[in-house]
Scaffold this motif. Structure first.
Motif, PDB file in Angstrom:
ATOM      1  N   GLU A  56     165.601  59.863  20.833  1.00 11.25           N
ATOM      2  CA  GLU A  56     165.330  60.190  19.424  1.00 11.25           C
ATOM      3  C   GLU A  56     165.806  61.598  19.072  1.00 11.25           C
ATOM      4  O   GLU A  56     166.182  61.866  17.939  1.00 11.25           O
ATOM      5  CB  GLU A  56     163.848  59.997  19.086  1.00 11.25           C
ATOM      6  N   ALA A 114     169.465  61.391  18.477  1.00  9.17           N
ATOM      7  CA  ALA A 114     169.697  60.835  17.139  1.00  9.17           C
ATOM      8  C   ALA A 114     169.519  61.915  16.085  1.00  9.17           C
ATOM      9  O   ALA A 114     170.326  62.044  15.166  1.00  9.17           O
ATOM     10  CB  ALA A 114     168.735  59.673  16.887  1.00  9.17           C
ATOM     11  N   PHE A 167     175.082  49.469  17.156  1.00 10.63           N
ATOM     12  CA  PHE A 167     174.859  48.579  18.291  1.00 10.63           C
ATOM     13  C   PHE A 167     175.777  47.361  18.260  1.00 10.63           C
ATOM     14  O   PHE A 167     176.092  46.833  17.199  1.00 10.63           O
ATOM     15  CB  PHE A 167     173.407  48.082  18.290  1.00 10.63           C
ATOM     16  N   VAL A 192     169.038  44.571  17.320  1.00 11.88           N
ATOM     17  CA  VAL A 192     167.867  43.726  17.569  1.00 11.88           C
ATOM     18  C   VAL A 192     167.092  43.462  16.274  1.00 11.88           C
ATOM     19  O   VAL A 192     167.168  44.228  15.320  1.00 11.88           O
ATOM     20  CB  VAL A 192     166.894  44.357  18.592  1.00 11.88           C
ATOM     21  N   PHE A 216     161.828  51.331   7.618  1.00 12.48           N
ATOM     22  CA  PHE A 216     162.439  51.817   8.852  1.00 12.48           C
ATOM     23  C   PHE A 216     163.399  52.972   8.563  1.00 12.48           C
ATOM     24  O   PHE A 216     163.319  54.045   9.171  1.00 12.48           O
ATOM     25  CB  PHE A 216     163.153  50.635   9.511  1.00 12.48           C
ATOM     26  N   GLU A 251     161.724  46.559  24.991  1.00 11.97           N
ATOM     27  CA  GLU A 251     162.318  47.869  25.245  1.00 11.97           C
ATOM     28  C   GLU A 251     163.500  48.041  24.294  1.00 11.97           C
ATOM     29  O   GLU A 251     163.769  49.144  23.829  1.00 11.97           O
ATOM     30  CB  GLU A 251     162.846  47.912  26.678  1.00 11.97           C
ATOM     31  N   ASP A 252     164.185  46.935  24.034  1.00 11.90           N
ATOM     32  CA  ASP A 252     165.354  47.000  23.160  1.00 11.90           C
ATOM     33  C   ASP A 252     164.961  47.404  21.745  1.00 11.90           C
ATOM     34  O   ASP A 252     165.657  48.167  21.093  1.00 11.90           O
ATOM     35  CB  ASP A 252     166.052  45.632  23.103  1.00 11.90           C
ATOM     36  N   GLN A 253     163.833  46.858  21.299  1.00  4.98           N
ATOM     37  CA  GLN A 253     163.359  47.218  19.955  1.00  4.98           C
ATOM     38  C   GLN A 253     162.993  48.696  19.901  1.00  4.98           C
ATOM     39  O   GLN A 253     163.333  49.399  18.956  1.00  4.98           O
ATOM     40  CB  GLN A 253     162.135  46.378  19.583  1.00  4.98           C
ATOM     41  N   PHE A 275     164.065  51.096  21.817  1.00  6.84           N
ATOM     42  CA  PHE A 275     165.266  51.931  21.914  1.00  6.84           C
ATOM     43  C   PHE A 275     166.024  51.953  20.581  1.00  6.84           C
ATOM     44  O   PHE A 275     166.540  52.987  20.163  1.00  6.84           O
ATOM     45  CB  PHE A 275     166.179  51.427  23.041  1.00  6.84           C
ATOM     46  N   TYR A 276     166.070  50.812  19.940  1.00 11.79           N
ATOM     47  CA  TYR A 276     166.769  50.732  18.645  1.00 11.79           C
ATOM     48  C   TYR A 276     166.156  51.719  17.650  1.00 11.79           C
ATOM     49  O   TYR A 276     166.866  52.468  16.976  1.00 11.79           O
ATOM     50  CB  TYR A 276     166.668  49.304  18.114  1.00 11.79           C
ATOM     51  N   LEU A 277     164.845  51.757  17.583  1.00 14.11           N
ATOM     52  CA  LEU A 277     164.175  52.675  16.662  1.00 14.11           C
ATOM     53  C   LEU A 277     164.334  54.125  17.133  1.00 14.11           C
ATOM     54  O   LEU A 277     164.551  55.027  16.332  1.00 14.11           O
ATOM     55  CB  LEU A 277     162.699  52.321  16.506  1.00 14.11           C
ATOM     56  N   ASN A 278     164.248  54.337  18.466  1.00 13.57           N
ATOM     57  CA  ASN A 278     164.492  55.673  19.021  1.00 13.57           C
ATOM     58  C   ASN A 278     165.856  56.189  18.570  1.00 13.57           C
ATOM     59  O   ASN A 278     166.015  57.341  18.195  1.00 13.57           O
ATOM     60  CB  ASN A 278     164.531  55.632  20.567  1.00 13.57           C
ATOM     61  N   GLN A 279     166.835  55.292  18.665  1.00 12.18           N
ATOM     62  CA  GLN A 279     168.216  55.704  18.386  1.00 12.18           C
ATOM     63  C   GLN A 279     168.395  56.117  16.925  1.00 12.18           C
ATOM     64  O   GLN A 279     169.387  56.725  16.554  1.00 12.18           O
ATOM     65  CB  GLN A 279     169.188  54.578  18.754  1.00 12.18           C
ATOM     66  N   ARG A 280     167.446  55.782  16.097  1.00  9.82           N
ATOM     67  CA  ARG A 280     167.539  56.217  14.700  1.00  9.82           C
ATOM     68  C   ARG A 280     166.677  57.448  14.444  1.00  9.82           C
ATOM     69  O   ARG A 280     166.449  57.835  13.302  1.00  9.82           O
ATOM     70  CB  ARG A 280     167.108  55.077  13.765  1.00  9.82           C
ATOM     71  N   ILE A 306     163.385  57.881  15.630  1.00 11.45           N
ATOM     72  CA  ILE A 306     161.942  57.633  15.592  1.00 11.45           C
ATOM     73  C   ILE A 306     161.381  57.690  17.011  1.00 11.45           C
ATOM     74  O   ILE A 306     161.915  57.051  17.920  1.00 11.45           O
ATOM     75  CB  ILE A 306     161.666  56.254  14.947  1.00 11.45           C
ATOM     76  N   GLU A 307     160.309  58.455  17.203  1.00 19.47           N
ATOM     77  CA  GLU A 307     159.823  58.583  18.565  1.00 19.47           C
ATOM     78  C   GLU A 307     159.028  57.354  19.010  1.00 19.47           C
ATOM     79  O   GLU A 307     158.574  56.562  18.200  1.00 19.47           O
ATOM     80  CB  GLU A 307     159.033  59.858  18.777  1.00 19.47           C
ATOM     81  N   THR A 308     158.893  57.251  20.332  1.00 17.48           N
ATOM     82  CA  THR A 308     158.393  56.009  20.918  1.00 17.48           C
ATOM     83  C   THR A 308     157.033  55.589  20.366  1.00 17.48           C
ATOM     84  O   THR A 308     156.838  54.432  20.003  1.00 17.48           O
ATOM     85  CB  THR A 308     158.324  56.155  22.452  1.00 17.48           C
ATOM     86  N   MET A 318     155.208  50.851  14.656  1.00 19.85           N
ATOM     87  CA  MET A 318     155.976  50.091  13.670  1.00 19.85           C
ATOM     88  C   MET A 318     156.155  48.646  14.103  1.00 19.85           C
ATOM     89  O   MET A 318     155.976  47.720  13.322  1.00 19.85           O
ATOM     90  CB  MET A 318     157.365  50.718  13.496  1.00 19.85           C
ATOM     91  N   ILE A 319     156.504  48.471  15.368  1.00 24.18           N
ATOM     92  CA  ILE A 319     156.767  47.121  15.876  1.00 24.18           C
ATOM     93  C   ILE A 319     155.480  46.291  15.838  1.00 24.18           C
ATOM     94  O   ILE A 319     155.462  45.145  15.400  1.00 24.18           O
ATOM     95  CB  ILE A 319     157.344  47.185  17.306  1.00 24.18           C
TER      96      ILE A 319
END
Lengths: 256, 482
Positions: free
Chosen positions: A73, A76, A84, A88, A98, B429-431, B433-438, B440-442, B448-449
């Motif tokens: 993060e 990012a 990606f 997902v 989001f 984990e993929d979900q 990571f996807y949010l992390n990559q934008r 957003i922290e874990t 959120m999920i």
């Protein structure tokens, strides 16, 4: 902007990258091509900080900072974006919510004021229309029920919203028909600028007709075997990846 | 509107934050349960003879019953003689006439819980009946409700002021002999809420009860009774917390709902009893019987619950669909973490023609917890055209927890349509990571999920409860990933 030095990476003890060197200057577009299994997606994942990869050797520096030392993060927020290959689905979480959380996390990190709901919506509309998508998409759950093309366009939309410094596009062209490909390429091209760089990972030359790269690198068996300008991609298109292994690599080994 | 994630940020740093103890003068009955205990409680409340008899009958019945062992939970045997069955703030002897007369300590407690009675009443327009240990402390907004003809008071008061209504409906949905815990509750219930919505009235505000267990070694046995006459409508909210204590505490409540023709009752619960510590010490045993009867044509009862607390949860808010065209709904989120155990679900009993029911259950398990959905859909022979839709989704966080689904189906009318969908997923984990990559922290990504997963249930909750529920989820699952 980005310096990759002698990067060796393995997954579960299996070596994938065997000494990658890559320099990306601000404002440039680098294409990374290569056959399946050459390590292209691994490179993208390692840059973004996905778990499960072991860095055995080497370094990655991003704007003078050790990129490998940052959580995903933070990368990012510092301006690394990964489009990606397989975005997902996150049921029940709207793209709007989001993206607003994401953009505000990034803005906060950069010392900018958070966007109000109104400001966010205005920005989102601006960014989404050129991609041929309706603002209604924002109300749908992240990637849920999206077609392949919609998913990829959503990735480009997110990139446009977050305004990264370095965007890594992981096979963004896969599964796109020619019209969608053009829309995605237009989206990328409109973001090209003096202080933004791209690493475009692709298997096919086709995408590079629309996103014209400054440099092309050919990845084979975990190494960059060949680098050149956009003409290298055309050469690959006509001669195939076999050419690299059959001719280029042996020649290099022989010191020709 | 500030975002849920922001709110979560402030909260995720905490463990159970309602674990404080309030130091006020308590009148507590010594532990033990005999006929005398029942008589004492009844006398304390100056109850009429019929109610004492009703209690004693329940008590005698309970003595011959055994604790159910079929739930998918395990706990050491409860010694019912070591529990105190009555605890009341002393000042309750001369019951406050208005909020000004309520013990300031007590009001401070509610304030700590985030429900300042006065403010809440004024600002939110919510009428609150607060049950502290066993006694209803203050009921706000009574006058405004009375103007509309709505009766909202503690059940003890209702016994005195509206004995004919209480007598008519008490135990008519959950008979005293219904089950072990219902029988126990019938014998020793100390307080709870009573709501009566007369014919044609839409209750002018959300009604709300907050339950709080404060005293040590006490059980809490509330009894709630809601009656909605023809064409009336009411939305009722219930929230619960308890201090952190090393011993387990018992909570055995009974809730009965009666909906007459065209009446609608919406009952929402956010249950956050103390779940015990990380190693499974202490926590509330939440053994509750909740049932609604749709007696009138086209009546509707809707249960929404968010269960995040308690060491053990055992509850099945149910609907008996008697009136033709009546509707039953059950929306549930049950979260278990650490050593928590939940066995929860619903029963939908279709008796009338063209009755419909909907079940949406979301179970989230983390830590070494166990989370079971148990649901019965029963279509009786005369229930022509009955329909049910059930959806049970489970989410696992980590690989040491369990999710279980026990659906029971009894269809005795061939025109019935019954659908059941069930899914189990691991938080990806993929979900994350996807949010992390934008950016957003874990911790926020997980919230959120999980909130997305529960969305279908949360949107059934009244607005302010939905926000509270989201916050709770974040706190309950803190530290369960990564």
């Amino acid at each position: 902007m980005l310096q990759v030095r002698n990067l060796h990476v393995s997954i579960d003890g299996q070596k994938i990258l065997r000494g990658i060197d890559l320099d990306v200057q601000p404002g440039t577009v680098h294409a990374v091509m290569g056959p399946n299994g050459s390590g292209k997606s691994t490179l993208a994942s390692v840059l973004a900080g996905r778990d499960g990869y072991e860095i055995e050797e080497g370094s990655v520096t991003f704007n003078g900072q050790d990129l490998l030392d940052m959580d995903p993060e933070i990368r990012a927020r510092e301006g690394v974006f990964l489009a990606f290959q397989y975005p997902v689905e996150v049921p029940g979480v709207t793209t709007m919510y989001f993206m607003r959380e994401a953009i505000n996390a990034v803005r906060k990190h950069r010392g900018q004021a958070e966007l109000s709901a109104g400001e966010f919506l205005k920005l989102a509309r601006e960014k989404i229309n050129p991609l041929g998508m309706e603002a209604d998409m924002l109300k749908r759950a992240i990637n849920e029920g999206f077609s392949g093309g919609e998913k990829k366009r959503s990735e480009i939309f997110q990139m446009a919203m977050l305004e990264p410094k370095l965007a890594v596009l992981d096979e963004t062209d896969s599964g796109l028909d020619i019209d969608a490909l053009k829309i995605v390429a237009d989206g990328v091209n409109s973001l090209r600028g003096a202080d933004r760089s791209f690493v475009v990972i692709t298997h096919y030359q086709r995408l590079l007709n629309y996103i014209v790269p400054d440099y092309v690198h050919v990845l084979s068996d975990g190494r960059i075997e060949l680098s050149g300008d956009k003409n290298l991609a055309l050469q690959l298109e006509s001669r195939g990846y076999g050419w690299i292994n059959d001719e280029v690599v042996p020649q290099a080994a022989a010191g020709v | 509107m500030s975002s849920a994630v922001e709110q979560l940020e402030g909260l995720t740093a905490q463990e159970y934050k309602y674990g404080f103890v309030t130091d006020i003068d308590q009148e507590t009955l010594p532990p033990g349960l005999t006929e005398d205990t029942v008589r004492f409680i009844s006398a304390k409340k100056e109850e009429p003879e019929w109610l004492l008899d009703w209690r004693l009958k329940a008590f005698r019945h309970w003595q011959g019953m055994t604790e159910p062992t079929w739930p998918n939970v395990s706990y050491p045997k409860i010694d019912y003689q070591s529990i105190s069955y009555y605890a009341a703030p002393k000042s309750a002897d001369d019951k406050p006439k208005s909020l000004d007369e309520v013990d300031p300590e007590l009001l401070a407690t509610y304030e700590k819980l985030g429900i300042p009675l006065e403010e809440r009443a004024v600002l939110a327009g919510v009428a609150v009946d607060a049950v502290f240990d066993s006694v209803s402390v203050a009921t706000t907004f009574r006058e405004k409700l009375a103007d509309a003809g709505v009766i909202f008071m503690s059940i003890s008061e209702a016994v005195r002021e509206h004995p004919e209504l209480v007598r008519k409906y008490l135990g008519s949905v959950v008979p005293p002999s219904d089950n072990f815990f219902a029988a126990l509750n019938s014998a020793v219930f100390s307080d709870g809420s009573f709501v009566f919505i007369p014919k044609g009235v839409t209750c002018p505000m959300e009604l709300s009860t907050y339950f709080r267990i404060n005293a040590m070694n006490t059980g809490q046995f509330e009894r709630t009774l809601i009656v909605a006459e023809d064409d009336s409508h009411v939305s009722y909210l219930e929230g619960c917390t308890a201090p952190m204590r090393d011993e387990n505490q018992l909570h055995a409540a009974v809730v009965e709902l009666v909906a007459l023709e065209n009446a609608r009752i919406k009952y929402s619960t956010v249950q956050n009893w103390y779940p015990g510590d990380k190693d499974g010490n202490g926590g509330i045993y939440n053994f509750v019987t909740k049932r609604g009867a749709c007696r009138g044509k086209r009546s509707k009862i809707s249960w929404t619950q968010v269960e995040t607390g308690s060491a053990i949860t055992w509850k099945y808010p149910s609907c008996i669909l008697i009136g033709d065209g009546s509707v039953g709904e059950f929306y549930s989120v049950a979260v278990t973490n650490n050593h928590q155990q939940a066995d929860t679900g619903t029963k939908m009993i279709h008796i009338g023609k063209n009755t419909t029911s909907t079940i949406v259950s979301k179970g989230i398990s983390a830590g070494v917890s166990n989370n079971s959905y148990r649901g019965l859909v029963k279509i009786m022979p005369k229930a022509e055209g009955a329909r049910n839709f059930s959806q049970c989704d489970s989410m696992l966080m980590g690989d040491r927890c369990g999710a279980h689904t026990f659906p029971y189906l009894e269809v005795r009318n061939k025109t019935a349509q019954v659908e059941h969908e069930a899914t189990t997923s691991k938080i990806g984990e993929d979900q994350i990571f996807y949010l992390n990559q934008r950016g957003i922290e874990t911790e926020d990504a997980v919230s959120m999920i999980v909130n997305g997963f529960c969305k279908e249930v949360f949107r059934e909750l009244p607005m302010e409860f939905a926000v509270e529920a989201q916050k709770l989820l974040g706190v309950s699952l803190e530290g369960s990933v990564g």
